[in-house]
Design an enzyme around this catalytic site. Structure first.
Site, PDB file in Angstrom:
ATOM      1  N   TYR A 111       3.022  34.467   6.889  1.00  7.17           N
ATOM      2  CA  TYR A 111       4.261  35.188   6.661  1.00  7.17           C
ATOM      3  C   TYR A 111       5.431  34.307   7.121  1.00  7.17           C
ATOM      4  O   TYR A 111       5.244  33.124   7.412  1.00  7.17           O
ATOM      5  CB  TYR A 111       4.228  36.552   7.348  1.00  7.17           C
ATOM      6  CG  TYR A 111       3.184  37.470   6.745  1.00  7.17           C
ATOM      7  CD1 TYR A 111       3.190  37.757   5.374  1.00  7.17           C
ATOM      8  CD2 TYR A 111       2.159  38.025   7.511  1.00  7.17           C
ATOM      9  CE1 TYR A 111       2.220  38.573   4.799  1.00  7.17           C
ATOM     10  CE2 TYR A 111       1.186  38.846   6.942  1.00  7.17           C
ATOM     11  CZ  TYR A 111       1.221  39.110   5.587  1.00  7.17           C
ATOM     12  OH  TYR A 111       0.268  39.905   5.019  1.00  7.17           O
ATOM     13  N   ARG A 163       1.721  36.625  17.867  1.00  3.99           N
ATOM     14  CA  ARG A 163       0.478  36.438  17.104  1.00  3.99           C
ATOM     15  C   ARG A 163       0.569  35.182  16.247  1.00  3.99           C
ATOM     16  O   ARG A 163       1.569  34.955  15.563  1.00  3.99           O
ATOM     17  CB  ARG A 163       0.199  37.647  16.214  1.00  3.99           C
ATOM     18  CG  ARG A 163      -1.254  37.689  15.705  1.00  3.99           C
ATOM     19  CD  ARG A 163      -1.500  38.877  14.804  1.00  3.99           C
ATOM     20  NE  ARG A 163      -2.898  39.300  14.890  1.00  3.99           N
ATOM     21  CZ  ARG A 163      -3.565  39.920  13.910  1.00  3.99           C
ATOM     22  NH1 ARG A 163      -2.960  40.182  12.762  1.00  3.99           N
ATOM     23  NH2 ARG A 163      -4.815  40.282  14.068  1.00  3.99           N
TER      24      ARG A 163
END
Length: 383
Positions: free
Chosen positions: A194, A241
């Site tokens: 992403y 993350r």
């Protein structure tokens, strides 16, 4: 309430562990799971979400589903936001339910970058990324496009340098909204190819400004976003993350064994709540292999705080990783999806409900809040 097990091999999973500002009651954490059940027009949560998360409050920590920080950040149909007042109010119902059930929950802050489609973008514009590129595969647009629910990705455009301060402000604003919504902390989503990961990966970043070229420059956006979020929340309520391999879009970094330990080192020394890392697995488009595990071990060594591993772990393997010092906790995805009382089930070596893949994305209670707990199964047995 603490849970105990008679299986000595599984006991590491049931030891409490300090995670930033609080102590987790066990090391069985719930991974962020996109379920595409938010309100279509407003991206708000509902009472159904409150029930779903409260059912799973036995986790040492719940990392909530990926939640977009802005309209531009959305890339999938029916996913939640955390940038409007109404979205904050809707999330309060969820966090209150989790806390009443004795759990803790973090909000995962998400911008998909190129993994989107113009139907989600402001004024139908192009999705943005580190550089212009067209991801492989299809966008899940649901009922937003006449050719849906899945349509091919379209070319993204490179974020201009003068747009990056506004992007960072979106992360800062979303972190404040998460705090207002009652979350115990936030996780900055820098994984799965992403937006932030698109800046990190060499295959998707060919910029020639301060955010491209050298590895240090490719890590700059991650560092600046984390700094901005820590301006709003104490660092011990902020996790990050990362995923060295895998994710939608079909790209990889040329040297993940160098890039991602460097990313972990760049996050050290900040007093963060944790680093959460995904190893290659069948659900991220990569098979499990030893090289992926080795990268995680190097990232564990580079980071100075609690380390959470993820990636198709089964309970026995997760317990071994903790016992061997490779992780402080492990997040479970599909097992938690289908087993709301997963810690209790692990404690007695099952049995486990099987997840129904047909109900993973979209819909209502079916395949979401109707998986039975052990107590419900026992109650249904004949006398």
């Amino acid at each position: 309430m603490s849970i105990k097990t008679e299986n000595a091999d599984l006991k590491p999973l049931f030891e409490p562990v300090p995670i930033g500002a609080f102590e987790a009651k066990n090391r069985i954490f719930m991974a962020p799971l996109t379920r595409s059940r938010s309100e279509a027009k407003t991206n708000e949560q509902t009472g159904l979400h409150a029930l779903y998360y409260a059912q799973r409050a036995g986790a040492g920590l719940i990392v909530g589903e990926a939640t977009q920080i802005s309209k531009q950040g959305q890339g999938y149909a029916w996913t939640p936001g955390i940038f409007t007042e109404s979205q904050v109010e809707s999330w309060k119902v969820v966090t209150d339910a989790v806390h009443e059930a004795g759990g803790r929950i973090f909000c995962q802050l998400w911008h998909v970058g190129a993994i989107s489609h113009p139907v989600f973008q402001p004024d139908g514009g192009q999705p943005v990324s580190a550089s212009a590129w067209t991801p492989d595969g299809e966008a899940f647009v649901g009922d937003r496009h006449e050719d849906g629910p899945q349509v091919p990705f379209q070319e993204s455009r490179a974020l201009r340098s003068d747009e990056i301060p506004g992007l960072i402000e979106d992360y800062r604003h979303a972190a404040k909204c998460a705090a207002d919504a009652g979350f115990d902390g936030v996780e900055v989503h820098c994984a799965n190819n992403y937006l932030i990961d698109q800046f990190i990966r060499s295959a998707t970043n060919d910029r020639d400004d301060d955010y491209g070229g050298s590895l240090d420059n490719r890590l700059r956006l991650m560092r600046e976003v984390v700094d901005a979020v820590c301006d709003v929340l104490p660092a011990d309520r902020v996790g990050v993350r990362l995923s060295p391999q895998g994710g939608p879009g079909g790209t990889e970094d040329a040297k993940p064994e160098e890039t991602y330990p460097a990313a972990a080192k760049a996050l050290a020394g900040r007093g963060l709540a944790y680093l959460h890392v995904i190893r290659p697995n069948s659900h991220t488009g990569e098979g499990k292999d030893e090289s992926g595990d080795k990268i995680l071990h190097r990232m564990r060594e580079a980071f100075d705080g609690p380390f959470i591993a993820n990636g198709n772990f089964q309970p026995a393997e997760a317990a071994r990783w903790i016992a061997d010092g490779h992780a402080d906790a492990v997040t479970f995805g599909r097992l938690f999806l289908a087993n709301p009382d997963l810690p209790e089930r692990i404690a007695q070596d099952g049995p486990y409900n099987e997840p129904d893949e047909e109900t993973f994305y979209g819909g209502g209670a079916e395949g979401y809040t109707d998986y039975p707990s052990l107590e419900q199964v026992d109650d249904a047995l004949p006398a």
